[in-house]
Design a protein around this motif. Structure first.
Motif, mmCIF file in Angstrom:
data_model
loop_
_atom_site.group_PDB
_atom_site.id
_atom_site.type_symbol
_atom_site.label_atom_id
_atom_site.label_comp_id
_atom_site.label_asym_id
_atom_site.label_seq_id
_atom_site.Cartn_x
_atom_site.Cartn_y
_atom_site.Cartn_z
ATOM 1 N N ALA A 114 46.643 48.041 43.796
ATOM 2 C CA ALA A 114 46.236 48.773 44.999
ATOM 3 C C ALA A 114 44.947 49.544 44.765
ATOM 4 N N ALA A 115 44.785 50.097 43.559
ATOM 5 C CA ALA A 115 43.571 50.851 43.246
ATOM 6 C C ALA A 115 42.351 49.934 43.217
ATOM 7 N N GLU A 116 42.500 48.718 42.654
ATOM 8 C CA GLU A 116 41.386 47.771 42.600
ATOM 9 C C GLU A 116 40.994 47.318 44.008
ATOM 10 N N LEU A 117 41.979 47.046 44.849
ATOM 11 C CA LEU A 117 41.688 46.622 46.212
ATOM 12 C C LEU A 117 41.044 47.749 47.013
ATOM 13 N N GLU A 161 37.425 47.846 48.832
ATOM 14 C CA GLU A 161 37.586 47.958 50.287
ATOM 15 C C GLU A 161 38.161 46.667 50.872
ATOM 16 N N ALA A 162 39.206 46.158 50.217
ATOM 17 C CA ALA A 162 39.803 44.882 50.612
ATOM 18 C C ALA A 162 41.201 45.091 51.158
ATOM 19 N N PRO A 189 37.168 39.765 48.919
ATOM 20 C CA PRO A 189 36.111 39.853 47.899
ATOM 21 C C PRO A 189 36.291 38.796 46.811
ATOM 22 N N ILE A 190 35.192 38.173 46.389
ATOM 23 C CA ILE A 190 35.277 37.138 45.356
ATOM 24 C C ILE A 190 35.656 37.739 44.004
ATOM 25 N N ALA A 191 35.551 39.059 43.861
ATOM 26 C CA ALA A 191 35.952 39.720 42.610
ATOM 27 C C ALA A 191 37.430 40.100 42.620
ATOM 28 N N SER A 192 38.098 39.980 43.772
ATOM 29 C CA SER A 192 39.525 40.325 43.844
ATOM 30 C C SER A 192 40.374 39.130 43.425
ATOM 31 N N LYS A 193 41.657 39.389 43.164
ATOM 32 C CA LYS A 193 42.590 38.337 42.749
ATOM 33 C C LYS A 193 43.951 38.588 43.364
#
Length: 341
Positions: A165-168, A172-173, A156-160
């Motif tokens: 773990a919660a953000e991913l 769903e990454a 996802p382009i919003a991930s880093k």
């Protein structure tokens, strides 16, 4: 001071480009694990900003040329006020003021892009399925949902790189995929950032002014190294923006440096010093062998023939040997003895 106007402006440009690619027929569905309409929207956000800032970039180049032309005067001031840093800084500021040169102009385009970078960072950081403010900054709920699930090679382009773990899980990454894609992009970001600074320094040369040289070293080494740490905090979409911006800068600098090459003194010391030496040698030969009017047709377009050099006489060979009797050339040779008869 509220920065909402920056967020609205960045969102407006981003959404207009996405709408254009959607109208052309680039699908929102992932191809090769990538939603190209959103990736291209970020790429052409860079193009839009760089076109707007192009006049500032031209002023940056002109300022750098002015600084290069002042290098001999700067060096003279350094020699004159060696050991007196306060006086040196005062004299140099007076020189810059008189010659209308600004040492900080070289960093101005980068400073002007900081609000754009921060605006995109803020907009992409909001892309989270749990975010209820989906229509903020001019977005529609459908656009927000599509952008939230937009990916680059399934990341996802919003991930880093440093996503929890919660953000991913919310995006769903896959953690491994995100770290690989983000890590590679951070390395590319560092390499292209270094390349843009190195390209300019190789063409224009290192500054003689200590303050300018410090800025050059900071941009060449400091900023790329800092990205190794801070890059883990950037969303992948922001890194796409940064890498695209660096590639655009490399192409723009190459075009400008070819069209407006730097002065010889800034391009390299060897080339600039070789030409005057040859000229000085030619001048010294010309002074030894001046062209005489009426001789060899020098005034009528033909090449003037140099005067023949006189043979060098070895005075040591003609000097009398130690112990030899002096010879008087005026007396001539002694006549032979006549026989008696």
């Amino acid at each position: 001071m509220s920065l909402d106007w920056i967020y609205f402006a960045i969102s407006w440009i981003l959404l207009r480009w996405h709408a254009l690619w959607d109208m052309i027929g680039i699908p929102d569905d992932a191809v090769l694990g990538t939603n190209w309409s959103w990736v291209l929207a970020i790429v052409f956000l860079v193009v839009t900003v760089r076109v707007i800032l192009f006049p500032v970039f031209v002023k940056q180049i002109k300022s750098q040329r002015a600084m290069q032309a002042l290098q001999p005067k700067v060096k003279a001031l350094q020699e004159k006020h060696k050991g007196d840093r306060e006086t040196l800084q005062k004299e140099m500021m007076e020189l810059y003021k008189t010659e209308k040169a600004n040492p900080l102009m070289g960093c101005l385009p980068m400073f002007l892009q900081i609000p754009v970078f921060l605006g995109l960072f803020h907009v992409l950081r909001r892309l989270n399925p749990d975010n209820q403010l989906t229509t903020l900054y001019g977005w529609t709920a459908e656009q927000f949902k599509d952008a939230t699930h937009a990916t680059l090679f399934t990341a996802p382009i919003a991930s880093k790189f440093g996503s929890s773990a919660a953000e991913l899980a919310a995006l769903e990454a896959n953690s491994t995929t995100v770290k690989i894609i983000a890590g590679l992009l951070v390395l590319i970001m560092m390499a292209t950032t270094y390349a843009t600074s190195r390209q300019m320094i190789l063409k224009t040369g290192w500054a003689e002014d200590p303050q300018q040289k410090m800025i050059q070293r900071l941009m060449l080494y400091g900023i790329p190294l800092s990205l190794l740490v801070s890059g883990a905090l950037f969303p992948i979409g922001v890194i796409i923006y940064w890498v695209t911006n660096n590639l655009f800068t490399l192409a723009q600098q190459q075009w400008v440096l070819r069209k407006f090459p730097p002065p010889p003194m800034a391009g390299g010391k060897a080339g600039s010093s070789a030409r005057p030496a040859a000229g000085a040698k030619a001048g010294s030969n010309a002074s030894k062998n001046p062209v005489q009017p009426g001789r060899s047709g020098g005034l009528f377009g033909r090449k003037a023939q140099p005067e023949p050099e006189k043979p060098v006489v070895d005075t040591k060979a003609l000097a009398p040997r130690p112990g030899a009797k002096p010879v008087n050339p005026k007396k001539g040779t002694r006549p032979a003895n006549k026989p008696k008869g």
